[in-house]
Scaffold this motif. Sequence first.
Motif, mmCIF file in Angstrom:
data_model
loop_
_atom_site.group_PDB
_atom_site.id
_atom_site.type_symbol
_atom_site.label_atom_id
_atom_site.label_comp_id
_atom_site.label_asym_id
_atom_site.label_seq_id
_atom_site.Cartn_x
_atom_site.Cartn_y
_atom_site.Cartn_z
ATOM 1 N N SER A 85 0.848 -1.186 0.000
ATOM 2 C CA SER A 85 0.000 0.000 0.000
ATOM 3 C C SER A 85 0.889 1.244 0.000
ATOM 4 O O SER A 85 2.038 1.183 0.424
ATOM 5 C CB SER A 85 -0.914 0.020 1.226
ATOM 6 N N ASP A 86 0.329 2.362 -0.471
ATOM 7 C CA ASP A 86 1.102 3.604 -0.568
ATOM 8 C C ASP A 86 1.206 4.287 0.792
ATOM 9 O O ASP A 86 0.362 4.081 1.668
ATOM 10 C CB ASP A 86 0.437 4.557 -1.569
ATOM 11 N N ILE A 87 2.241 5.130 0.942
ATOM 12 C CA ILE A 87 2.438 5.774 2.247
ATOM 13 C C ILE A 87 2.637 7.291 2.179
ATOM 14 O O ILE A 87 2.777 7.937 3.204
ATOM 15 C CB ILE A 87 3.645 5.146 3.005
ATOM 16 N N GLY A 113 -4.242 14.116 2.309
ATOM 17 C CA GLY A 113 -5.390 14.408 1.453
ATOM 18 C C GLY A 113 -5.587 13.391 0.345
ATOM 19 O O GLY A 113 -6.172 13.694 -0.703
ATOM 20 N N GLU A 114 -5.088 12.182 0.568
ATOM 21 C CA GLU A 114 -5.347 11.064 -0.348
ATOM 22 C C GLU A 114 -5.576 9.810 0.486
ATOM 23 O O GLU A 114 -5.926 8.759 -0.034
ATOM 24 C CB GLU A 114 -4.156 10.932 -1.326
ATOM 25 N N GLY A 115 -5.416 9.935 1.799
ATOM 26 C CA GLY A 115 -5.724 8.806 2.686
ATOM 27 C C GLY A 115 -4.703 7.703 2.695
ATOM 28 O O GLY A 115 -4.986 6.582 3.138
ATOM 29 N N HIS A 116 -3.480 7.976 2.236
ATOM 30 C CA HIS A 116 -2.435 6.949 2.218
ATOM 31 C C HIS A 116 -1.895 6.602 3.609
ATOM 32 O O HIS A 116 -0.953 5.827 3.707
ATOM 33 C CB HIS A 116 -1.269 7.387 1.318
ATOM 34 N N ASN A 117 -2.475 7.178 4.657
ATOM 35 C CA ASN A 117 -2.052 6.813 6.011
ATOM 36 C C ASN A 117 -2.722 5.528 6.496
ATOM 37 O O ASN A 117 -2.396 5.041 7.575
ATOM 38 C CB ASN A 117 -2.374 7.945 6.996
ATOM 39 N N ALA A 150 6.288 7.411 -2.712
ATOM 40 C CA ALA A 150 6.098 8.448 -3.753
ATOM 41 C C ALA A 150 5.107 8.004 -4.820
ATOM 42 O O ALA A 150 5.348 8.160 -6.009
ATOM 43 C CB ALA A 150 7.435 8.823 -4.376
ATOM 44 N N GLU A 151 3.957 7.467 -4.379
ATOM 45 C CA GLU A 151 2.940 7.060 -5.354
ATOM 46 C C GLU A 151 2.397 8.275 -6.093
ATOM 47 O O GLU A 151 2.050 8.182 -7.261
ATOM 48 C CB GLU A 151 1.796 6.306 -4.667
ATOM 49 N N GLU A 152 2.318 9.414 -5.394
ATOM 50 C CA GLU A 152 1.779 10.614 -6.048
ATOM 51 C C GLU A 152 2.650 11.051 -7.221
ATOM 52 O O GLU A 152 2.186 11.744 -8.119
ATOM 53 C CB GLU A 152 1.620 11.752 -5.032
ATOM 54 N N GLN A 153 3.910 10.653 -7.208
ATOM 55 C CA GLN A 153 4.797 10.937 -8.338
ATOM 56 C C GLN A 153 4.918 9.703 -9.244
ATOM 57 O O GLN A 153 5.664 9.737 -10.212
ATOM 58 C CB GLN A 153 6.189 11.338 -7.821
ATOM 59 N N THR A 175 -3.673 -2.541 -1.300
ATOM 60 C CA THR A 175 -4.841 -1.906 -0.698
ATOM 61 C C THR A 175 -4.799 -0.408 -0.964
ATOM 62 O O THR A 175 -3.723 0.202 -0.933
ATOM 63 C CB THR A 175 -4.887 -2.157 0.821
ATOM 64 N N HIS A 176 -5.946 0.158 -1.254
ATOM 65 C CA HIS A 176 -6.058 1.605 -1.462
ATOM 66 C C HIS A 176 -7.359 2.109 -0.875
ATOM 67 O O HIS A 176 -8.406 1.521 -1.077
ATOM 68 C CB HIS A 176 -5.954 1.963 -2.943
ATOM 69 N N VAL A 177 -7.265 3.215 -0.145
ATOM 70 C CA VAL A 177 -8.448 3.798 0.473
ATOM 71 C C VAL A 177 -9.523 4.117 -0.579
ATOM 72 O O VAL A 177 -9.223 4.455 -1.711
ATOM 73 C CB VAL A 177 -8.047 5.073 1.258
HETATM 74 ZN ZN ZN Z 1 -3.558 6.922 -3.894
#
Ligand code: ZN
Length: 522
Positions: A85-87, A113-117, A150-153, A175-177
């Motif tokens: 999952s992304d962080i 603001g993307e819920g990657h937590n 760095a999923e946003e990139q 997994t992704h929110v």
């Molecule tokens: Zn995402």
Amino acid sequence: MTPAKIDALKTELTKEIDKNQKFSQEMVDMIFSFGELGFQEVETSKYLTDILKKNGFTIEYGISGVPTAWTAKWGSGKPVIAVGSDIDCIPKASQKPGVAYHDPIVAGAPGHGEGHNSGQPLNVTAVLALKKVMEREKIPGTIMLWPGVAEEQLATKAYYVRDGYFKDVDACIFTHVGNNLGTSYGDGGMVGMISVRYDFEGQASHAGGAPWRGKSALDAVELMNIGWNYHREHMEPTQRSHYVITDGGDQPNVVPSKASVWYYFRERSYPKIMQMFEDGKRIAEAAAKMTKTTMKYEVLGSAWPGHMNQPIAEAMYENIKMVGLPKWSEEDQKLAKALQKEMQSPTEPGKGFDGLSTSLSQLRKPATTPSAGGGGSDDIADISWNIPTIVLNYPSNIPGLPGHHWANAIAMATPIAHKGVTAGAKAEALTLLDMFVKPEILKNAWTYFNDVQTKDTKYTPLISKTDKPAIHLNKKIMEEFRPEMKKYYYDPSKYATYLEQLGIKYPTVREDKAGTTTGGGN
Ligand SMILES: [Zn+2]
């Protein structure tokens, strides 16, 4: 293993995950409070690997030359199942959780603001419950946890694949929110992407005194953008392209000797993405020629359009039906509806702002229209073209929000996120158990992968053999904000929840008084 035995183990896993809700909540709140941008997820990665190490996982740090990337392995032998999952988080998205209007914790700072937590807390909860069962029942197999850094990139997963970290892996659950518990298979209609920064170099001079001696790199950036925007008219409607000027010079009286523009080029297939990449290069070269400047470029990220595995998605969906959606409280729904109203979230005519999802989504089938997935990309796609992969969405956020926005952070350290993570962890743990004890799932997954998914489409990386992860990204922003953000890191030894630590009444919403609104929004 008999079906009755598997059912009994599933009941046990569900109970164990319910029992660990406090642990899940602490992880969700902790990572929320770190709010780290791509490639700078230092605290997040340390926190997660420490937990996994303490629980018997073997950690490999700094994979693919990325300091905040890692793998954590436990178990032995086959099958090897990867769980990821992304962080990372979003710039300028700092926001107090549980408050239904804009109210940052640290003004201008990054935030979730993307819920990657929430995705890694879900994974950790699921695999620790499963590990207990696998140890006792002597179920063979290996679990490999890994983060989307760095999923946003869109900047690491293609490197993990290129560098061999998924070579011996049999399947992957990611997994992704989301705002419902669900999954999908096939081509979901998403776009792939290549991200490129163009750096122009000219010559400085006194912009008032001797402008004829200058060569403006900023002129080159502007001309490139004009060229691209004219070119846009002649592109297929499935494309998405957008840019930011990351360096536009220092001050008006100095002709900018350096300027940079960063593009995302998105399309539905590998050849079309590469065509956009070529067109971008050509237009950038032309802009350099027009301005007597020079141009260099750097690939900063990439992603294929995704394709998810049908047999694993179907196995997951059976478990999703067993788990069902969380029970939302009145407070949860009050927050959700107030935020939807605040954001004027798009909703069906006459339906109003209807809050959190209360009916389970269907198993999503392959896209039937060219851009059914909208204009987003996710580099989990690069994993999905190398091993059977699915993405589990779980209901930790509120429907109808803009995405990549402070509003998307509001639910992410509240009971909404916590309950969504617990539901998701159950669906994931049950499906992992199925994959370890029912060999036919992986067998069918590979048959689908070989005979359907990759029959006519073969994976060619968008990155070259020599491209390197752009680990310099976001360094300056985090250096600027981290000292102030540190003051708000979650301390679970003092506070039951992050809401409590911040002194937030849940939920905090604007109160309507005689037709006017009050409250601290801005
Ligand atoms: Zn995402």
